[in-house]
Enzyme design. Sequence first.
Site, PDB file in Angstrom:
ATOM      1  N   ASN A   1      -2.668  34.065 -35.710  1.00 37.29           N
ATOM      2  CA  ASN A   1      -1.612  34.925 -36.242  1.00 37.29           C
ATOM      3  C   ASN A   1      -2.163  36.292 -36.659  1.00 37.29           C
ATOM      4  O   ASN A   1      -1.744  36.850 -37.657  1.00 37.29           O
ATOM      5  CB  ASN A   1      -0.957  34.228 -37.452  1.00 37.29           C
ATOM      6  CG  ASN A   1       0.322  34.894 -37.897  1.00 37.29           C
ATOM      7  OD1 ASN A   1       1.208  35.134 -37.097  1.00 37.29           O
ATOM      8  ND2 ASN A   1       0.413  35.212 -39.176  1.00 37.29           N
TER       9      ASN A   1
ATOM     10  N   GLY B   1      -2.265  39.140 -34.645  1.00 38.72           N
ATOM     11  CA  GLY B   1      -1.823  40.277 -33.836  1.00 38.72           C
ATOM     12  C   GLY B   1      -0.764  41.133 -34.517  1.00 38.72           C
ATOM     13  O   GLY B   1       0.056  40.637 -35.295  1.00 38.72           O
TER      14      GLY B   1
ATOM     15  N   LYS C   1       3.058  40.593 -35.906  1.00 38.22           N
ATOM     16  CA  LYS C   1       3.942  40.339 -34.769  1.00 38.22           C
ATOM     17  C   LYS C   1       4.776  39.085 -34.983  1.00 38.22           C
ATOM     18  O   LYS C   1       5.917  38.981 -34.518  1.00 38.22           O
ATOM     19  CB  LYS C   1       3.106  40.196 -33.495  1.00 38.22           C
ATOM     20  CG  LYS C   1       3.921  40.028 -32.228  1.00 38.22           C
ATOM     21  CD  LYS C   1       3.018  39.945 -31.017  1.00 38.22           C
ATOM     22  CE  LYS C   1       3.817  39.777 -29.732  1.00 38.22           C
ATOM     23  NZ  LYS C   1       2.935  39.675 -28.548  1.00 38.22           N
TER      24      LYS C   1
ATOM     25  N   GLN D   1      -9.603  35.537 -40.481  1.00 37.63           N
ATOM     26  CA  GLN D   1     -10.725  35.562 -39.567  1.00 37.63           C
ATOM     27  C   GLN D   1     -11.628  36.738 -39.915  1.00 37.63           C
ATOM     28  O   GLN D   1     -11.341  37.523 -40.820  1.00 37.63           O
ATOM     29  CB  GLN D   1     -10.246  35.650 -38.121  1.00 37.63           C
ATOM     30  CG  GLN D   1      -9.676  36.977 -37.689  1.00 37.63           C
ATOM     31  CD  GLN D   1      -9.453  37.041 -36.182  1.00 37.63           C
ATOM     32  OE1 GLN D   1      -8.319  37.165 -35.739  1.00 37.63           O
ATOM     33  NE2 GLN D   1     -10.508  36.977 -35.394  1.00 37.63           N
TER      34      GLN D   1
ATOM     35  N   HIS E   1      -9.889  35.647 -30.635  1.00 36.26           N
ATOM     36  CA  HIS E   1      -9.643  34.287 -31.124  1.00 36.26           C
ATOM     37  C   HIS E   1     -10.859  33.378 -30.990  1.00 36.26           C
ATOM     38  O   HIS E   1     -10.868  32.273 -31.515  1.00 36.26           O
ATOM     39  CB  HIS E   1      -8.422  33.663 -30.433  1.00 36.26           C
ATOM     40  CG  HIS E   1      -8.330  33.917 -28.963  1.00 36.26           C
ATOM     41  ND1 HIS E   1      -9.222  33.411 -28.051  1.00 36.26           N
ATOM     42  CD2 HIS E   1      -7.434  34.634 -28.247  1.00 36.26           C
ATOM     43  CE1 HIS E   1      -8.891  33.806 -26.831  1.00 36.26           C
ATOM     44  NE2 HIS E   1      -7.799  34.554 -26.918  1.00 36.26           N
TER      45      HIS E   1
ATOM     46  N   ASN F   1      -1.468  30.505 -29.654  1.00 37.50           N
ATOM     47  CA  ASN F   1      -1.076  31.826 -30.146  1.00 37.50           C
ATOM     48  C   ASN F   1       0.303  31.752 -30.786  1.00 37.50           C
ATOM     49  O   ASN F   1       1.190  31.059 -30.280  1.00 37.50           O
ATOM     50  CB  ASN F   1      -1.059  32.845 -29.004  1.00 37.50           C
ATOM     51  CG  ASN F   1      -2.439  33.083 -28.419  1.00 37.50           C
ATOM     52  OD1 ASN F   1      -3.455  32.820 -29.061  1.00 37.50           O
ATOM     53  ND2 ASN F   1      -2.479  33.588 -27.202  1.00 37.50           N
TER      54      ASN F   1
ATOM     55  N   ASP G   1       2.628  33.799 -30.728  1.00 41.37           N
ATOM     56  CA  ASP G   1       3.721  34.365 -29.910  1.00 41.37           C
ATOM     57  C   ASP G   1       4.017  33.535 -28.660  1.00 41.37           C
ATOM     58  O   ASP G   1       4.835  33.948 -27.841  1.00 41.37           O
ATOM     59  CB  ASP G   1       3.413  35.815 -29.530  1.00 41.37           C
ATOM     60  CG  ASP G   1       2.189  35.952 -28.630  1.00 41.37           C
ATOM     61  OD1 ASP G   1       1.528  34.933 -28.356  1.00 41.37           O
ATOM     62  OD2 ASP G   1       1.886  37.087 -28.208  1.00 41.37           O
TER      63      ASP G   1
ATOM     64  N   LYS H   1       4.856  39.051 -24.847  1.00 38.41           N
ATOM     65  CA  LYS H   1       3.879  40.133 -24.852  1.00 38.41           C
ATOM     66  C   LYS H   1       4.523  41.503 -24.651  1.00 38.41           C
ATOM     67  O   LYS H   1       3.873  42.529 -24.838  1.00 38.41           O
ATOM     68  CB  LYS H   1       2.842  39.916 -23.742  1.00 38.41           C
ATOM     69  CG  LYS H   1       2.090  38.605 -23.825  1.00 38.41           C
ATOM     70  CD  LYS H   1       1.215  38.515 -25.051  1.00 38.41           C
ATOM     71  CE  LYS H   1       0.397  37.244 -25.074  1.00 38.41           C
ATOM     72  NZ  LYS H   1      -0.388  37.102 -26.327  1.00 38.41           N
TER      73      LYS H   1
END
Length: 630
Positions: free
Chosen positions: A243, A245, A256, A319, A349, A377, A379, A518
């Site tokens: 998560n 992005g 996002k 991260q 990732h 992901n 998304d 995307k």
Amino acid sequence: MQARSSSNSRSSYNDLYRPLKLLGLQPRSCVTRSSSPPTPSSPSAQKFSSREFNERRASWKSLCELIPEELNVLASDLSVPLHKHLDLSSEVFKRHHKPRSPLIRSQTEPCYFSTATTKPIHIPSSKTMATLSPNTNTLNARVRGSSHIDFKTATTGVAAKSMRNELSHLVSTVDDQAKQAFDTEMQSFFYLFTRYLSERAKSVDLDWDRIKSPADDQIVAYDSLPQPHDHSNLNKLAVLKVNGGLGTSMGMTGAKSALEVKDDMTFLDLTVRQIEHLNTSNRVDVPLILMTSFNTHEDTLRIIKKYANQQLRITTFNQSRYPRIFKESLLPCPKRADDDKKHWYPPGHGDLYNALLHSGLLDQLIDAGKEYLFVSNSDNLGAVVDEKILQHMIDSQAEFLMEVTDKTKADIKGGTLIDYEGSVRLLEIAQVPSEHVEDFKSVRKFKIFNTNNLWINLPALKRIMETEGMELEIIINPKTNEDGQSVVQLETAAGAAIKHFKNGHGINVPRSRFLPVKSCSDLLLIKSDIYSLQHGQLVLNESRMFETTPVIKLGDHFKKIQQFQKRFKKIPKIIELDHLTVTGDVYFGRNVTLRGTVIVVANEGQRIDIPDGCILENRLLSGNLNMIEL
């Protein structure tokens, strides 16, 4: 399928020396000093196991610590005192990191770098070099024909030394309370950087002739998987969503996952609803874990507050944050740890394993009885928990599964599984030599691609991180900063870890498990009547005559989410659509229906308005048109 055999004590010591050899150096085991840590080749080191050796290493000093000669030279140049006692020998560092690549110091007094620590052991010499001029004796001693290799090795050593000094300065700018965590993070980055230097100096590339399509036993068909027979296995599962992005390609500035994608629900809303339904309908406890980045962490914490009354546990962790590197100087962009976000980046990732370990979450999950982790992901709206895949993982005793699906023309750049000398590997397009890029894109040789839906055995991950470590292929991501300077980001892919696990293989899943958003073209498809929602999961509309979804290509005028929302008063009905292409200044009214193949082209300086209630079937529209009827 090839199981990754466990290394014996001797091979593990050889692994310790590998970064040293890559830099063109040979370890010297003849140096002994009672105050120095033992080396793997010393008699004292050989009396205990690799695990014991790693434990003893925990008491040694930080990778980022400057050596005495550097402290003397640089103390006058830095505006703040150098941090002389960086404590990076924490438990997480001890378990995760393989020995760092040693640094070459041809222009200082001779020294030996243990492959188990970067603290140098200085050998007294009769002449201490006080200048940075080359040592002519060393130059004269070179073997003929090796000058090019020596130059590469020397420049690599200089770059590593300079980077280490800069990182040490960055660490010195952090408050004591946060210093240890940041220092550990910089160690991880420095290890990645030295690997990059070593590989660049040696120009190590994959041998294309050894790359083969995966064998039949390396890719298992989804249709062949057994039906689940014990729902209680879900209690051994945790779900992790990547998560981090921002959705910048769609013009977004926040997380996002906060974008509304269907029926006024966001990515996170749909994920929470899916897992809550899974828990309540099966009376199990599957937690949701969100791996955020420094870009999305605050947004995510604010968003998840609204899920406080849901029937699931949500955990977030951050991260790593790595410094961007100037391409020319190979030095970090930030000068202080609190420099602007534009100087930093989340390292892909592939940082998942490092972040799980450093955060302590890996141990927490195992202690809670969790054995399997499903990663995807945030998304990808098709990435839902699948009990058939979980059951297969348990039955086959596979430590790692990667979901792949059949490649189409839209997926030619996606990473693919390959057979490399009998071992299953992930191959990304960034790793492919330029002369073989078209071969990589070919559907004939590489028929599947990685969806980044991964299933990981947690005890196996812990074993790997404690012993051999996770050494993933480096992806070099060139960027240009706001000042127009070329910078580099060193990243890794999570799927590349498959080579470290026993019995790791792919599962060829239906396309329905790969529904990423995307672009705004993807968003139009998800928002349309092609899909409906059941418990947060997308379901293909039964009225759709074909199992495939329509191809949608929206032009640059629809690229940003704000423009997309402005140009559609309401999402058109596309249940019977096969193909849609829209370019130029085009606006859609309410209750528009699109069927068959529809192409709308507004040339530069022209505008097309499609009115409310309009039906377009197999039509090509072009020119400057304010359409009233067809």
